[in-house]
Design an enzyme around this catalytic site. Structure first.
Site, PDB file in Angstrom:
ATOM      1  N   ARG A  86      10.408  -8.201   8.331  1.00 30.19           N
ATOM      2  CA  ARG A  86       9.012  -8.359   7.915  1.00 30.19           C
ATOM      3  C   ARG A  86       8.211  -9.211   8.909  1.00 30.19           C
ATOM      4  NH1 ARG A  86       9.156 -10.073   2.074  1.00 30.19           N
ATOM      5  NH2 ARG A  86      10.531  -8.335   1.696  1.00 30.19           N
TER       6      ARG A  86
ATOM      7  N   ARG B 266       2.047 -10.791   6.435  1.00 37.60           N
ATOM      8  CA  ARG B 266       0.921 -11.609   5.985  1.00 37.60           C
ATOM      9  C   ARG B 266       0.908 -13.049   6.500  1.00 37.60           C
ATOM     10  NH1 ARG B 266       1.265 -10.772  -0.306  1.00 37.60           N
ATOM     11  NH2 ARG B 266       3.459 -10.505   0.245  1.00 37.60           N
TER      12      ARG B 266
ATOM     13  N   ARG C 267      -5.051  -5.504   8.397  1.00 40.72           N
ATOM     14  CA  ARG C 267      -4.708  -4.995   7.057  1.00 40.72           C
ATOM     15  C   ARG C 267      -5.962  -4.856   6.186  1.00 40.72           C
ATOM     16  NH1 ARG C 267      -4.183  -2.684   3.478  1.00 40.72           N
ATOM     17  NH2 ARG C 267      -2.916  -2.829   1.614  1.00 40.72           N
TER      18      ARG C 267
ATOM     19  N   ASP D 279       7.134   1.335   5.096  1.00 38.00           N
ATOM     20  CA  ASP D 279       7.592   0.791   3.817  1.00 38.00           C
ATOM     21  C   ASP D 279       8.733   1.643   3.284  1.00 38.00           C
ATOM     22  OD1 ASP D 279       7.332   0.327   0.638  1.00 38.00           O
ATOM     23  OD2 ASP D 279       6.423  -1.362   1.713  1.00 38.00           O
TER      24      ASP D 279
ATOM     25  N   TYR E 123      13.191   1.981  -7.678  1.00 35.63           N
ATOM     26  CA  TYR E 123      11.725   1.986  -7.800  1.00 35.63           C
ATOM     27  C   TYR E 123      11.246   3.244  -8.524  1.00 35.63           C
ATOM     28  CZ  TYR E 123      11.361  -2.025  -4.657  1.00 35.63           C
ATOM     29  OH  TYR E 123      11.450  -3.276  -4.115  1.00 35.63           O
TER      30      TYR E 123
END
Length: 331
Positions: free
Chosen positions: A12, A16, A25, A62, A138
């Site tokens: 990652r 962010r 983003r 992702d 998921y």
């Protein structure tokens, strides 16, 4: 082969905690559209390389791109995370959707081509996918979960249905990784982020076999790139995983006892990891001591320095710089 200083990147790493990432983003409100924009995805992939000089970039994408391509209505709700339409009946998953996976996910291949052309030759580019079990959780839960109750219910109560979903997701994952390999990824990684939730009884059939199938299928299609497996939280299960799956390197999470792993894993198997990402928030002497320990334990085996999971948004950039300097022995 063993390098004097281990190659270094972070899971990652395009994310962010970087203000330059947040700026790009912001330009695309919808997360899936952002992942499917080759210019923006490659720009953010390259940002941490520009800033830190990591030895590898990992394409910005992702693990939910595969369920998105399988039309599970994947969307991201701010401050909530991913949401999908829960798959309650295995028969409801349309197998014919496999025909369109490569075409739907082609923008990721374009992002890889663009990134590869912009990166220095000596910076590796990693493509990746979620491992089938993790992706299926998921799809069945309709998002993230703490106990994976619905997924385990189907696993125990409807094994034939679970198998059907597993086969479709496995085939879609092969298509996705093949696309990335063909586009110029130098290595591929399979993230089994929720491997810890698989009952040990089912590990071989649910974690190891599908992963082995993916690698065999890629090899049969001429993919020669190394594959890094990351069965997070699998504990002693890494030994059977390393034995059965055919990965070329093994990612270790921060819960893994590195002395035990080093002693019990094949001596020539490269490992990747496993600093706790939270240690980077304080970035103090405890972090440096942990780094020294990891480097010391893996000193005589091929080792890629990395975290035990993805870097968190709260991480100060100065501490990332400090970690890199320590690993690379830059005074």
């Amino acid at each position: 082969h063993k390098m004097p200083t281990p190659p270094l990147w972070m899971m990652r790493q395009a994310g962010r905690y970087l203000k330059e990432y947040r700026a790009v983003r912001k330009t695309t409100p919808d997360f899936i559209s952002f992942c499917l924009n080759p210019e923006k995805a490659s720009d953010v992939t390259i940002q941490p390389i520009t800033r830190f000089g990591f030895d590898a970039a990992i394409i910005f994408s992702d693990i939910l791109m595969v369920p998105w391509a399988l039309e599970r209505n994947v969307r991201f709700k701010p401050n909530h995370g991913p949401m999908l339409d829960p798959l309650t009946d295995a028969a409801a998953l349309d197998e014919s959707l496999l025909d369109d996976v490569a075409q739907k996910l082609a923008p990721v291949a374009d992002a890889i081509k663009r990134t590869r052309s912009l990166l220095r030759e000596d910076t590796a580019l990693i493509g990746f996918a979620g491992a089938p079990w993790t992706v299926i959780t998921y799809m069945l839960e309709g998002g993230s979960s703490k106990d994976f109750n619905l997924t385990r219910q189907m696993l125990w109560n409807d094994p034939a249905g679970f198998d059907r979903i597993m086969n479709i997701v496995t085939a879609a994952t092969v298509e996705f990784l093949y696309l990335q390999a063909k586009a110029g990824a130098d290595a591929l990684m399979l993230f089994d982020s929720w491997a810890s939730a698989v009952p040990a009884w089912h590990r071989e059939s649910i974690v190891n076999k599908p992963t082995a199938t993916i690698i065999e299928s890629l090899r049969a299609r001429g993919v020669i790139q190394p594959v890094i497996g990351f069965p997070k939280g699998i504990g002693e299960g890494v030994l059977a995983y390393a034995d059965q799956v055919g990965v070329n390197a093994l990612g270790l999470d921060h819960g893994m006892d590195i002395r035990w792993a080093h002693k019990n894993l094949p001596a020539n198997l490269p490992v990747q990891g496993n600093l706790d990402p939270i240690s980077l928030i304080a970035g103090d002497d405890a972090m440096l001591a942990n780094i020294d320990d990891i480097l010391g334990v893996f000193a005589d085996r091929p080792h890629i320095f990395n975290l035990g999971h993805g870097i968190t948004p709260a991480t100060p950039i100065a501490n990332v710089t400090k970690m890199i300097a320590h690993v690379r022995q830059i005074k």
